[in-house]
Design an enzyme around this catalytic site. Structure first.
Site, short mmCIF file in Angstrom:
data_model
loop_
_atom_site.label_atom_id
_atom_site.label_comp_id
_atom_site.label_asym_id
_atom_site.label_seq_id
_atom_site.Cartn_x
_atom_site.Cartn_y
_atom_site.Cartn_z
N GLN A 193 0.63 14.13 4.59
CA GLN A 193 -0.29 13.56 5.58
C GLN A 193 -1.27 12.63 4.88
O GLN A 193 -1.66 12.88 3.74
CB GLN A 193 -1.04 14.69 6.29
CG GLN A 193 -0.15 15.58 7.14
CD GLN A 193 -0.89 16.80 7.65
OE1 GLN A 193 -1.93 16.68 8.29
NE2 GLN A 193 -0.36 17.98 7.35
N1 LIG Z 1 17.58 16.23 11.58
C1 LIG Z 1 16.94 16.51 10.45
N2 LIG Z 1 15.67 16.92 10.49
C2 LIG Z 1 15.05 17.20 9.32
C3 LIG Z 1 15.70 17.07 8.07
N3 LIG Z 1 14.82 17.41 7.10
C4 LIG Z 1 13.68 17.74 7.72
N4 LIG Z 1 13.81 17.63 9.07
C5 LIG Z 1 12.80 17.92 10.09
O1 LIG Z 1 11.71 17.03 9.90
C6 LIG Z 1 10.47 17.67 10.20
C7 LIG Z 1 9.54 17.60 9.00
O2 LIG Z 1 10.10 18.38 7.92
P1 LIG Z 1 9.21 18.92 6.70
O3 LIG Z 1 10.17 19.41 5.68
O4 LIG Z 1 8.15 19.83 7.17
O5 LIG Z 1 8.55 17.54 6.25
P2 LIG Z 1 7.52 17.30 5.04
O6 LIG Z 1 7.90 16.00 4.45
O7 LIG Z 1 7.48 18.47 4.14
O8 LIG Z 1 6.14 17.14 5.81
P3 LIG Z 1 4.64 17.38 5.23
O9 LIG Z 1 4.61 18.72 4.60
O10 LIG Z 1 3.74 17.28 6.42
O11 LIG Z 1 4.37 16.27 4.27
C8 LIG Z 1 10.84 19.10 10.60
O12 LIG Z 1 10.94 19.16 12.02
C9 LIG Z 1 12.20 19.31 9.96
O13 LIG Z 1 12.99 20.28 10.63
C10 LIG Z 1 17.07 16.64 8.06
O14 LIG Z 1 17.72 16.48 7.02
N5 LIG Z 1 17.61 16.37 9.27
#
Ligand SMILES: Nc1nc2c(ncn2[C@@H]2O[C@H](COP(=O)(O)OP(=O)(O)OP(=O)(O)O)[C@@H](O)[C@H]2O)c(=O)[nH]1
Ligand SMILES: [Mg+2]
Length: 205
Positions: free
Chosen positions: A78
Site C-alpha cells: 500500500q
Molecule cells: N486470479 C488470481 N488472483 C490472485 C493471484 N495472486 C493473488 N491473487 C489475488 O489478489 C489479491 C491480492 O493478493 P495478495 O497476495 O494479498 O496481494 P499483496 O501483493 O500481498 O497485497 P499487499 O499485502 O496489500 O501489498 C487477493 O484477492 C488474491 O487472492 C493469482 O495468481 N491469480
C-alpha cells in the site's frame, strides 16, 4: 588472529542463505505467491488465498531449493507502506517485483514504484525478477507484453528476467526459483554480501 581465520573459514564453507525481497504494489499477489512458494518447496502448507489479508508488517518464508536456502521477505505494497521497503535493501541478495498482469489501470503505479526501487543505491547489482502474475485470468498480459509496456531503462547492468506466473495455480514458480538461485549464485552482489558477513563474524567472534 584466530577470529580472522574463523571468519574466513565461515566465509568459505557456510552454506549461503539468500535473502529475496518480494516487492510490488498492493494487491499484486505478493503474499499469495509467498504462501504458494512455501507449499511447493517446504513441509509447511501455505495459507490458502481466501485466508490472506493485506500485509502491514513483514511476512517471512523459508524454503530450500537446488540445495540452497532461500529466505523471502514479503512487505506491504500500500502507498503508505512503501517507504518501509528500503530498510531491507542493504541485506537483500535479489528482488522479486510482482505485478498484477490482468489490471492495466495499475501498471503506471507499478512502473513508477519499480523505477524508484531500481534507482536506490542500496540495491545496486541485485538481480531482479519481474513477475507478470495472475496468468490464470484470461485477460492477463504475457511477460513479453508487460516488458514492452514497462520499457525499463538502465537494466543492462543487472541480471534481470521476466516470468509469467500464477500464484493461484503455481504456473512459472519453479522457473522463477531456478532463475533466482542461478542469478544470485553468479552475482557480484552475493560475493560482496558474503564478504561483509564474513568480516562481521570475524569482528564479533
Ligand atoms: N486470479 C488470481 N488472483 C490472485 C493471484 N495472486 C493473488 N491473487 C489475488 O489478489 C489479491 C491480492 O493478493 P495478495 O497476495 O494479498 O496481494 P499483496 O501483493 O500481498 O497485497 P499487499 O499485502 O496489500 O501489498 C487477493 O484477492 C488474491 O487472492 C493469482 O495468481 N491469480
Ligand atoms: Mg501482502
Amino acid at each position: 588472529m584466530f577470529s580472522l581465520f574463523y571468519g574466513f573459514w565461515k566465509y568459505m564453507f557456510t552454506k549461503t542463505e539468500f535473502h529475496v525481497l518480494i516487492l510490488g504494489i498492493d494487491k499484486s499477489g505478493k503474499t499469495t505467491l509467498l504462501e504458494k512458494l512455501k507449499s511447493q518447496y517446504s513441509n509447511v502448507e501455505g495459507l490458502p488465498p481466501d485466508r490472506i489479508v493485506p500485509t502491514v508488517g513483514l511476512n517471512i518464508g523459508r524454503i530450500e531449493a537446488s540445495n540452497t536456502k532461500l529466505v523471502f521477505w514479503d512487505l506491504g505494497g500500500q502507498p503508505g507502506l512503501r517507504s518501509i521497503w528500503e530498510k531491507y535493501y542493504e541485506e537483500a541478495h535479489a528482488v522479486i517485483f510482482v505485478i498484477d498482469a490482468s489490471l492495466p489501470s495499475r501498471f503506471e503505479d507499478s512502473k513508477s514504484a519499480l523505477e524508484k526501487v531500481l534507482r536506490h543505491e542500496d540495491l545496486i547489482g541485485a538481480p531482479l525478477l519481474i513477475l507478470a502474475n495472475k496468468q490464470d485470468l484470461g485477460e492477463a498480459l504475457s511477460a513479453e507484453e508487460l516488458a514492452r509496456y514497462l520499457d525499463l531503462k538502465k537494466l543492462d547492468e543487472r541480471a534481470y528476467s521476466y516470468e509469467a506466473v500464477s500464484a493461484y495455480d503455481g504456473l512459472g514458480i519453479k522457473e522463477s526459483v531456478d532463475w533466482l538461485v542461478e542469478a544470485m549464485e553468479r552475482s557480484k552482489r552475493t560475493e560482496m554480501l558474503r564478504a561483509r558477513a564474513g568480516l562481521a563474524n570475524s569482528v564479533s567472534s
